[in-house]
Scaffold this active site. Sequence first.
Site, short mmCIF file in Angstrom:
data_model
loop_
_atom_site.label_atom_id
_atom_site.label_comp_id
_atom_site.label_asym_id
_atom_site.label_seq_id
_atom_site.Cartn_x
_atom_site.Cartn_y
_atom_site.Cartn_z
N CYS A 146 -2.90 1.60 6.98
CA CYS A 146 -3.24 0.93 8.24
C CYS A 146 -3.90 1.89 9.23
O CYS A 146 -4.72 1.47 10.04
CB CYS A 146 -1.99 0.31 8.86
SG CYS A 146 -0.65 1.49 9.20
N ASN A 205 0.80 -1.23 0.00
CA ASN A 205 0.00 0.00 0.00
C ASN A 205 0.83 1.28 0.00
O ASN A 205 0.55 2.22 -0.74
CB ASN A 205 -1.00 -0.01 1.16
CG ASN A 205 -0.33 -0.20 2.50
OD1 ASN A 205 0.59 -1.01 2.65
ND2 ASN A 205 -0.78 0.53 3.50
N GLU A 231 4.05 -4.53 12.77
CA GLU A 231 3.15 -3.37 12.62
C GLU A 231 2.01 -3.85 11.75
O GLU A 231 2.17 -4.09 10.55
CB GLU A 231 3.91 -2.20 11.97
CG GLU A 231 3.25 -0.85 12.21
CD GLU A 231 1.99 -0.65 11.40
OE1 GLU A 231 0.89 -0.73 11.99
OE2 GLU A 231 2.09 -0.45 10.19
#
Length: 487
Positions: A287, A155, A253
């Site tokens: 995110c 992303n 993460e």
Amino acid sequence: MGLLDGVDWQGNIFKNGAWGPGGAGEYPVVEPATGATLGRMGRADAGDVAEAAAHAIEAQREWAVLPHPARAAVLRKAGDLWAQHAAEISDWNVREVGAVPGMAGFALHVAAEECYEAASLPSRAIGELLPSEQPRLSIARRVPAGVVGVIAPFNVPIILGIRSVAPALALGNAVILKPDPRTAVTGGTLMARIFEEAGLPAGLLHMLPGGADVGEAIVTDPNIRVISFTGSTPVGRRIGELAGKHLKRAHLELGGNSALLVLDDADVDAAVNLAAWGSFFHQGQICMTTGRHLVAARVYDEFVERLADKAGKLPVGNPATDQVALGPIIDAGQRDKIHGMVTATAGQGARIAAGGTYENLFYRPTVLADAPLTAPAFAEEVFGPVAPVTRVASVDEAVELARAGEYGLSLGIVTRDVMRGLAVADRIPTGIVHINDQTVNDEANAPFGGVGASGTGSRFGGAAANIDAFTETRWITMRGEPATYPF
């Protein structure tokens, strides 16, 4: 001359300081906005990982003992190169990733700053003088971990790769980088070229695009001691489990379903501006994207109406050719996942106030009013341009809903009373909080990470977090004369 001019990267990977074929052949690099083939990429296999790691551990020993200014100079040069080659890198980011130019520019800015911040790490005092009950000098010293495996997603491939690669290298490690195959030029090839041009010695950075087999090989290879993974929570759980089995540290993460609380005293226009950016920026493929809008009943109807109106006016299209606010979703599988969650949420009673439609990979920014708490788009991470909005009767209810669920990455609170906002934030466990801002923010010198299912805490950003992530602690004592013992 461009970074890729005259370089034999087409159909190749970067391993052991040279470009060459990967063990799993090659595949096309596809532009999501058009479906066009932009080039060909080499695909690595598990054998490439083993070979690269063996070379990396040898190169790392020499790199770690260099004088600290030598390592810092490479990182500073890398930072300069992101700016010097901005047009070329931005074009790849727009076309391969589907990022709008503003997002591409932000990624380049952060990449340069990550390198500049990392350049300060080699000269940091990384140790402690310890008191000892014996007549000796006792110190705790931070030493390089060795070889670091970095697994980065599609992303935001530049930022989510460089924030591990740069500090790991600066602190004396070698790196095996596995970018997502869908964005391996932006997140891998260009990064490898940056460090080549910056003068990084051969064998310290290897770029191995590949699938789950390559990721598993990185986690299990005995020469790779630390894993830095950014990606989905389900994959992160598997990596954490596998890393634990092999007694490795894994910095994870992971996903998020971040809440934006709009309190009853909020400026609605300001809140809508924040909400639209938080949910729709980069097609919601971040995110930290605002996944839940918890809005006080007093301003709820006005908020929904204005957010839906704004969403309806945002242009969506090819960011390489048109002036748009949103580009394409990365691929059809991700688009269908988003649409399935939107339709299922509407089926449970939510009102589609805007969007909910798509053409090819272009998904309209979507507002779901009165989203049920158990509906997929509210309860789960969508990873698309979707803003589920729920009415709350009180601050206590907003806090309760924000605390619900397993994620704990980012949090935004909109209020005219900053201290009230901070007091509310203290009741909601997240790794990141922004008062009077939306949930998507990133700075190279700030600690970044989530709690709960969002990851294992702040392992990126800032000297303290990076030193903790990419070094080991070693106890050392020194005596003027050898010690004596009873036998």
